[in-house]
Design a protein around this motif. Structure first.
Motif, short mmCIF file in Angstrom:
data_model
loop_
_atom_site.label_atom_id
_atom_site.label_comp_id
_atom_site.label_asym_id
_atom_site.label_seq_id
_atom_site.Cartn_x
_atom_site.Cartn_y
_atom_site.Cartn_z
N LYS A 30 0.91 -1.16 -0.05
CA LYS A 30 0.03 -0.05 -0.11
C LYS A 30 0.74 1.32 -0.11
O LYS A 30 1.66 1.46 0.83
N LEU A 31 0.68 2.10 -0.79
CA LEU A 31 1.14 3.58 -0.90
C LEU A 31 0.27 4.55 0.00
O LEU A 31 -0.67 5.16 -0.69
N SER A 32 0.32 4.43 1.25
CA SER A 32 -0.65 5.19 1.92
C SER A 32 -0.35 6.88 2.03
O SER A 32 -0.99 7.64 2.98
N GLU A 33 0.65 7.30 1.46
CA GLU A 33 0.96 8.54 1.83
C GLU A 33 -0.02 9.78 1.66
O GLU A 33 -0.15 10.60 2.56
N LEU A 34 -0.78 9.59 0.66
CA LEU A 34 -1.94 10.78 0.31
C LEU A 34 -2.79 10.69 1.34
O LEU A 34 -3.19 11.77 1.68
N ALA A 35 -3.07 9.60 1.91
CA ALA A 35 -3.90 9.62 3.25
C ALA A 35 -3.64 10.20 4.17
O ALA A 35 -4.63 10.67 5.19
N VAL A 36 -2.26 10.63 4.32
CA VAL A 36 -1.89 11.46 5.61
C VAL A 36 -1.11 12.98 5.04
O VAL A 36 -0.77 13.41 5.64
N GLY A 37 -1.71 13.10 3.83
CA GLY A 37 -1.60 14.50 3.38
C GLY A 37 -0.18 14.76 2.54
O GLY A 37 0.04 15.96 2.36
N ILE A 38 0.64 13.75 2.27
CA ILE A 38 1.79 14.07 1.59
C ILE A 38 1.78 13.23 0.36
O ILE A 38 0.56 13.05 -0.27
N GLY A 39 2.73 12.61 -0.26
CA GLY A 39 2.53 11.62 -1.52
C GLY A 39 4.01 11.11 -1.56
O GLY A 39 4.85 10.99 -0.86
N PRO A 40 3.98 10.00 -2.19
CA PRO A 40 5.04 8.80 -2.36
C PRO A 40 6.05 9.58 -3.35
O PRO A 40 6.31 8.78 -4.41
N PHE A 41 6.56 10.56 -3.10
CA PHE A 41 7.52 11.48 -3.69
C PHE A 41 8.71 10.78 -4.16
O PHE A 41 9.16 10.59 -5.09
N VAL A 42 9.28 10.41 -2.95
CA VAL A 42 10.63 9.83 -3.17
C VAL A 42 10.89 8.35 -3.48
O VAL A 42 11.68 8.04 -4.35
N GLY A 90 9.10 17.16 2.64
CA GLY A 90 9.67 17.98 3.64
C GLY A 90 8.65 19.17 3.94
O GLY A 90 8.26 19.55 4.94
N LYS A 91 8.36 19.85 2.76
CA LYS A 91 7.21 21.18 3.04
C LYS A 91 5.88 20.59 3.42
O LYS A 91 5.41 20.99 4.15
N LEU A 92 5.47 19.70 2.67
CA LEU A 92 4.01 19.02 3.09
C LEU A 92 3.89 18.61 4.28
O LEU A 92 2.86 18.79 4.83
N VAL A 93 4.76 17.90 4.95
CA VAL A 93 4.72 17.21 6.20
C VAL A 93 4.43 18.45 7.32
O VAL A 93 4.00 18.09 8.40
N LEU A 94 4.93 19.68 7.05
CA LEU A 94 4.47 20.67 7.65
C LEU A 94 3.33 21.41 7.92
O LEU A 94 2.73 22.18 8.67
N SER A 95 2.42 20.97 6.89
CA SER A 95 1.17 21.54 6.65
C SER A 95 0.32 21.19 7.89
O SER A 95 0.27 19.95 8.42
N GLU A 96 -0.79 21.93 8.06
CA GLU A 96 -1.84 21.45 9.20
C GLU A 96 -2.50 20.33 8.67
O GLU A 96 -3.02 19.74 9.97
N PHE A 97 -2.83 20.25 7.40
CA PHE A 97 -3.45 18.96 6.98
C PHE A 97 -2.83 17.85 7.50
O PHE A 97 -3.39 16.62 7.81
N THR A 98 -1.61 17.71 7.18
CA THR A 98 -0.77 16.60 7.27
C THR A 98 -0.58 16.13 8.93
O THR A 98 -0.67 14.96 9.27
N VAL A 99 -0.44 17.34 9.71
CA VAL A 99 -0.23 16.97 10.95
C VAL A 99 -1.45 16.48 11.40
O VAL A 99 -1.45 15.67 12.28
N ASP A 100 -2.49 16.98 11.12
CA ASP A 100 -3.73 16.43 11.70
C ASP A 100 -3.81 15.02 11.44
O ASP A 100 -4.49 14.29 12.08
#
Length: 254
Positions: free
Chosen positions: A132-144, A235-245
């Motif tokens: 499973k690539l779950s990154e979008l579900a926590v507000g980021i993406g499987p970029f790396v 690294g930028k997206l992980v700081l967003s309020e959406f991702t933290v929540d």
């Protein structure tokens, strides 16, 4: 921030076995990622090692991806980029090692774990090794991990996993898409298959394998920079309020 876990290396009869472990479903904090990358690179340079086997400890999860404890502790872009660059370092170490890397996947792989499975030159799995690539579900993406996954599975399968981020895909699905080369019924048969191929490769011509590896990874020479750029995106997206929540909600369910 969780810094527990371990990386161990065993060298026997030309086979370098690199193992990682973390008590939280083999999730990977930054320190462990960089240690894992260093050990893979060292095995690649060791003339006594002719093939590398990469595995995790335990009977269940192969790798749960990024450490949520560490993700939630990231407070600035530089720290975020450094953390995600750990996954870039592991993938690039696997790519640049002048020896074949066999990956043993005994159980579920999530996020970064999928990337590691795809970065292997030959990946074995059990029927329990769904992905499973779950990154979008926590507000980021499987970029790396994206380049490694897309290289193995193609754009359509990578897009399917990325967009439907909460869906598990079976080990057989992963085999059909090219992520796994062989799927075995259980861990005992998995270990036997891994050992059989590793022994064969340890007796093969090192120079021929080095040249084949270079050909197989043709047109990935830019990944050193590409994966670094991708790490900055995460690294930028992980700081967003959406991702933290989102991460806090995932942690509360765990």
């Amino acid at each position: 921030m969780s810094t527990t876990g371990s990386v161990t290396v065993k060298l026997s009869q030309g086979i370098a076995t690199v193992s990682f472990f973390h008590p939280q479903s083999n999730s990977l904090p930054g320190a462990l990622l960089y240690q894992l990358a260093d050990e893979i690179a060292a095995a690649g340079k060791n003339p006594e090692a002719r093939v590398i086997v990469l595995k995790s400890e335990g009977e269940k999860t192969f790798c749960a991806g990024a450490s949520f404890d560490e993700l939630i502790a990231i407070k600035d872009i530089a720290a975020g980029k450094k953390f995600f660059s750990g996954f870039a370092a592991v993938i690039n170490a696997m790519r640049l090692a002048p020896k074949f890397v066999i990956v043993r996947v005994q159980g579920k792989a999530v996020g970064g774990g999928v990337g590691i499975a795809c970065a292997g030159d030959y990946t074995f799995a059990t029927t329990a090794a769904s992905v499973k690539l779950s990154e979008l579900a926590v507000g980021i993406g499987p970029f790396v991990v994206g380049p490694a996954v897309e290289r193995k599975t193609g754009t359509a399968a990578f897009s399917q996993m990325t967009i439907n981020a909460t869906e598990w895909h079976s080990a057989e699905w992963a085999r059909e898409k090219g992520m796994y080369m062989q799927v075995l019924p259980d861990a005992a048969q998995l270990d036997a298959a891994v050992e059989e191929l590793a022994v064969k490769l340890s007796a093969s011509n090192p120079e021929a394998m080095r040249m084949l590896k270079k050909i197989m990874w043709h047109e990935t020479e830019h990944w050193d920079h590409l994966l670094g750029d991708r790490a900055e995106m995460s690294g930028k997206l992980v700081l967003s309020e959406f991702t933290v929540d989102a991460i806090n909600k995932f942690k509360s369910k765990a």
